[in-house]
Design a protein around this motif. Structure first.
Motif, short mmCIF file in Angstrom:
data_model
loop_
_atom_site.label_atom_id
_atom_site.label_comp_id
_atom_site.label_asym_id
_atom_site.label_seq_id
_atom_site.Cartn_x
_atom_site.Cartn_y
_atom_site.Cartn_z
N CYS A 77 30.91 -45.62 -2.81
CA CYS A 77 32.33 -45.62 -2.42
C CYS A 77 32.65 -44.45 -1.50
O CYS A 77 32.34 -43.30 -1.82
CB CYS A 77 33.19 -45.56 -3.68
N CYS A 128 35.59 -50.06 -11.88
CA CYS A 128 36.35 -50.32 -10.65
C CYS A 128 35.84 -51.59 -9.98
O CYS A 128 34.68 -51.70 -9.62
CB CYS A 128 36.24 -49.15 -9.68
N TRP A 165 33.12 -38.16 -12.67
CA TRP A 165 33.99 -39.30 -12.39
C TRP A 165 33.18 -40.58 -12.50
O TRP A 165 32.12 -40.72 -11.89
CB TRP A 165 34.60 -39.17 -10.99
N SER A 166 33.67 -41.52 -13.28
CA SER A 166 33.01 -42.82 -13.44
C SER A 166 33.90 -43.91 -12.86
O SER A 166 35.06 -44.03 -13.22
CB SER A 166 32.77 -43.11 -14.92
N CYS A 167 33.33 -44.72 -11.99
CA CYS A 167 34.06 -45.85 -11.43
C CYS A 167 33.38 -47.15 -11.82
O CYS A 167 33.50 -48.16 -11.15
CB CYS A 167 34.22 -45.72 -9.92
N GLY A 215 39.25 -45.61 -12.15
CA GLY A 215 38.14 -44.98 -12.85
C GLY A 215 38.63 -43.94 -13.83
O GLY A 215 39.83 -43.84 -14.11
N TYR A 247 34.79 -41.62 -3.25
CA TYR A 247 34.31 -40.96 -4.47
C TYR A 247 34.35 -39.45 -4.36
O TYR A 247 33.91 -38.89 -3.36
CB TYR A 247 32.87 -41.39 -4.77
N PRO A 248 34.86 -38.78 -5.37
CA PRO A 248 35.61 -39.30 -6.51
C PRO A 248 37.09 -39.43 -6.13
O PRO A 248 37.71 -38.46 -5.69
CB PRO A 248 35.41 -38.24 -7.58
N CYS A 249 37.64 -40.60 -6.31
CA CYS A 249 39.04 -40.80 -5.90
C CYS A 249 40.01 -40.22 -6.92
O CYS A 249 41.15 -39.94 -6.58
CB CYS A 249 39.33 -42.29 -5.68
#
Length: 119
Positions: free
Chosen positions: A39, A67, A62-64, A50, A42-44
């Motif tokens: 992405c 998403c 950060w885990s997506c 996420g 990342y990290p959004c």
């Protein structure tokens, strides 16, 4: 179709479609668009997309994994359009340097998310 064109088209289809040849497919959902395997936002830190999770060592990351937004066809296409419009007059290196601006990237995300909300 000549072999060079076929080879290039294969790369495009793997990148822009549902890459069922990938050992990790589907990492989010069946039929996902794999263009943004990594992405660009990342990290959004957008909690609709996420969440922070704890690693084994206790640190947060950060885990997506949940998403689906960036893998929807219309969203993936819109992200590409925005990026190409910003970088079209630059070399690849200049474009990457421009897109290294986190604030700019998050503005792109917010603009596209307003048009195509997470569902």
């Amino acid at each position: 179709m000549i072999e060079l064109a076929k080879s290039h088209l294969k790369k495009v289809l793997e990148l822009c479609g549902a890459n069922r040849n990938c050992e990790y497919y589907p990492c989010h959902f069946d039929g996902q668009v794999c263009l943004w395997c990594f992405c660009p936002f990342y990290p959004c830190e957008d909690e609709e997309l996420g969440e922070y999770i704890k690693r084994r060592d206790g640190t947060k990351i950060w885990s997506c994994v949940k998403c689906h937004w960036v893998h929807r066809e219309e969203v993936a296409t819109e992200i590409l359009k925005e990026i190409l419009s910003l970088t079209k007059n630059n070399s690849i290196d200049e474009g990457l340097q421009l897109l290294d601006d986190r604030e700019l990237m998050l503005k792109i995300k917010d603009k596209i998310k307003a048009k195509y909300p997470n569902r």
